[in-house]
Write an enzyme that holds these catalytic residues in place. Structure first.
Site, PDB file in Angstrom:
ATOM      1  N   GLU A  35       5.131 -11.818 -17.248  1.00  0.00           N
ATOM      2  CA  GLU A  35       5.668 -11.685 -15.891  1.00  0.00           C
ATOM      3  C   GLU A  35       7.059 -12.324 -15.777  1.00  0.00           C
ATOM      4  O   GLU A  35       7.308 -13.152 -14.903  1.00  0.00           O
ATOM      5  CB  GLU A  35       4.690 -12.266 -14.848  1.00  0.00           C
ATOM      6  CG  GLU A  35       4.838 -11.578 -13.511  1.00  0.00           C
ATOM      7  CD  GLU A  35       3.750 -11.933 -12.497  1.00  0.00           C
ATOM      8  OE1 GLU A  35       3.845 -11.407 -11.380  1.00  0.00           O
ATOM      9  OE2 GLU A  35       2.822 -12.702 -12.806  1.00  0.00           O
ATOM     10  N   TYR A 106       0.436  -8.684 -20.857  1.00  0.00           N
ATOM     11  CA  TYR A 106       0.244  -8.943 -19.439  1.00  0.00           C
ATOM     12  C   TYR A 106      -0.591  -7.798 -18.890  1.00  0.00           C
ATOM     13  O   TYR A 106      -0.094  -6.729 -18.584  1.00  0.00           O
ATOM     14  CB  TYR A 106       1.601  -9.050 -18.732  1.00  0.00           C
ATOM     15  CG  TYR A 106       1.504  -9.269 -17.236  1.00  0.00           C
ATOM     16  CD1 TYR A 106       0.535 -10.089 -16.686  1.00  0.00           C
ATOM     17  CD2 TYR A 106       2.398  -8.634 -16.374  1.00  0.00           C
ATOM     18  CE1 TYR A 106       0.448 -10.284 -15.320  1.00  0.00           C
ATOM     19  CE2 TYR A 106       2.332  -8.821 -15.002  1.00  0.00           C
ATOM     20  CZ  TYR A 106       1.349  -9.650 -14.480  1.00  0.00           C
ATOM     21  OH  TYR A 106       1.265  -9.833 -13.115  1.00  0.00           O
ATOM     22  N   ASP A 146      -1.836 -13.241 -20.084  1.00  0.00           N
ATOM     23  CA  ASP A 146      -2.579 -13.161 -18.839  1.00  0.00           C
ATOM     24  C   ASP A 146      -3.409 -11.886 -18.880  1.00  0.00           C
ATOM     25  O   ASP A 146      -2.881 -10.797 -18.718  1.00  0.00           O
ATOM     26  CB  ASP A 146      -1.578 -13.152 -17.676  1.00  0.00           C
ATOM     27  CG  ASP A 146      -2.246 -12.984 -16.325  1.00  0.00           C
ATOM     28  OD1 ASP A 146      -3.487 -12.887 -16.269  1.00  0.00           O
ATOM     29  OD2 ASP A 146      -1.513 -12.932 -15.313  1.00  0.00           O
ATOM     30  N   ASN A 148      -5.876 -11.295 -16.794  1.00  0.00           N
ATOM     31  CA  ASN A 148      -6.282 -10.975 -15.420  1.00  0.00           C
ATOM     32  C   ASN A 148      -7.788 -10.783 -15.274  1.00  0.00           C
ATOM     33  O   ASN A 148      -8.247  -9.889 -14.562  1.00  0.00           O
ATOM     34  CB  ASN A 148      -5.508  -9.752 -14.899  1.00  0.00           C
ATOM     35  CG  ASN A 148      -4.317 -10.165 -14.046  1.00  0.00           C
ATOM     36  OD1 ASN A 148      -4.428 -11.041 -13.186  1.00  0.00           O
ATOM     37  ND2 ASN A 148      -3.163  -9.551 -14.292  1.00  0.00           N
ATOM     38  N   ASP A 248       2.454 -20.301 -10.758  1.00  0.00           N
ATOM     39  CA  ASP A 248       1.066 -20.397 -10.315  1.00  0.00           C
ATOM     40  C   ASP A 248       0.103 -20.393 -11.502  1.00  0.00           C
ATOM     41  O   ASP A 248      -1.080 -20.692 -11.338  1.00  0.00           O
ATOM     42  CB  ASP A 248       0.715 -19.298  -9.316  1.00  0.00           C
ATOM     43  CG  ASP A 248       1.093 -17.896  -9.765  1.00  0.00           C
ATOM     44  OD1 ASP A 248       1.776 -17.755 -10.800  1.00  0.00           O
ATOM     45  OD2 ASP A 248       0.716 -16.930  -9.074  1.00  0.00           O
TER      46      ASP A 248
END
Length: 258
Positions: A35, A106, A146, A148, A248
């Site tokens: 990201e 990602y 990531d 997710n 985050d």
């Protein structure tokens, strides 16, 4: 070999929040970034110790995108998976080294309304795992990023309110469909490295910006290092750096004896 993975939620933003200091103090051999939300010509980045920099940027500006910065020169660099429907969001970079492939990924978010869950379940997860297994035919694979998804109830602070039930489909990142996608990664032989060293809960890599979630450690573990089983014997450690701010997400680390 010390490899770090970090969803920085915008490389330009994290550069203003101590990223270079983190690189100096942690001194990884390689860092995999997810990201970035940028093209490389939009970023002024001086990392003299990392001469090998690879960027994969989404066609849509300010969206998704990945990068890898390495002290070591790879034999080869592959961008994306050579699958048109997946390859416009800058989500995958593969570096080939003598002893292994390193992949940063990602994974697409299913979105709050789960409008992308079917794509994620039936297309992305299937094709990404197939791509990992194709690489593995040639040499062992390390993939990170990531993903997710929180794989099990140990991997998020509030599983009960997020999981799939008869009356609700579950929240993005913890639906049955996404969790089965990670089950398939494990069934295919890949090892979730963090779980080789930690079997308890309370270890997270992402926290909502809402409600002081990070201060209260109400988080999710959705960032992973996974490795081919043949690499298990040379794995030294796998851990999370929850105190590192700037995004985050927090960084995660793999130490392995290449």
């Amino acid at each position: 070999m010390k490899i770090i993975s970090w969803n920085v939620n915008g490389i330009r933003a994290v550069l203003k929040k101590g990223f270079l200091d983190f690189m100096d103090s942690s001194n990884p051999d390689i860092i995999c970034i997810q990201e970035t939300k940028a093209h490389k010509d939009q970023v002024e980045l001086r990392l003299d110790n990392y001469p090998f920099k690879y960027w994969n940027s989404a066609e849509k500006k300010g969206y998704s995108s990945t990068a890898i910065f390495s002290k070591h020169k790879p034999l080869n660099v592959i961008y994306d998976m050579d699958i048109k429907k997946h390859d416009n969001e800058g989500r995958v970079i593969t570096l080939e080294f003598k002893e292994y492939f390193l992949v940063t990924v990602y994974t697409p978010n299913s979105k709050r309304d789960l409008s992308r869950l079917s794509y994620r379940q039936h297309e992305w997860d299937v094709d990404f795992l197939k791509y990992m297994k194709e690489l593995e035919k040639n040499k062992p694979v390390v993939f990170c990023g990531d993903l997710n998804v929180a794989h099990t109830e140990l991997d998020l602070a509030n599983p009960g309110s997020n999981k799939t039930t008869k009356s609700r489909p579950g929240n993005a990142g913890f639906t049955d469909e996404e969790r089965k996608g990670f089950d398939n990664i494990i069934k295919a032989g890949f090892i979730d490295t963090f779980r080789e060293f930690n079997s308890d809960n309370g270890h997270y890599t992402w926290w909502s910006y809402m409600g002081g979630a990070r201060a209260r450690n109400v988080g999710w573990r959705i960032d992973y290092f996974c490795i081919s089983p043949s690499l298990k014997s040379i794995m030294k450690n796998s851990y999370i750096l929850p105190k590192i701010m700037g995004s985050d997400h927090c960084p995660i680390v793999l130490e392995i004896n290449f």
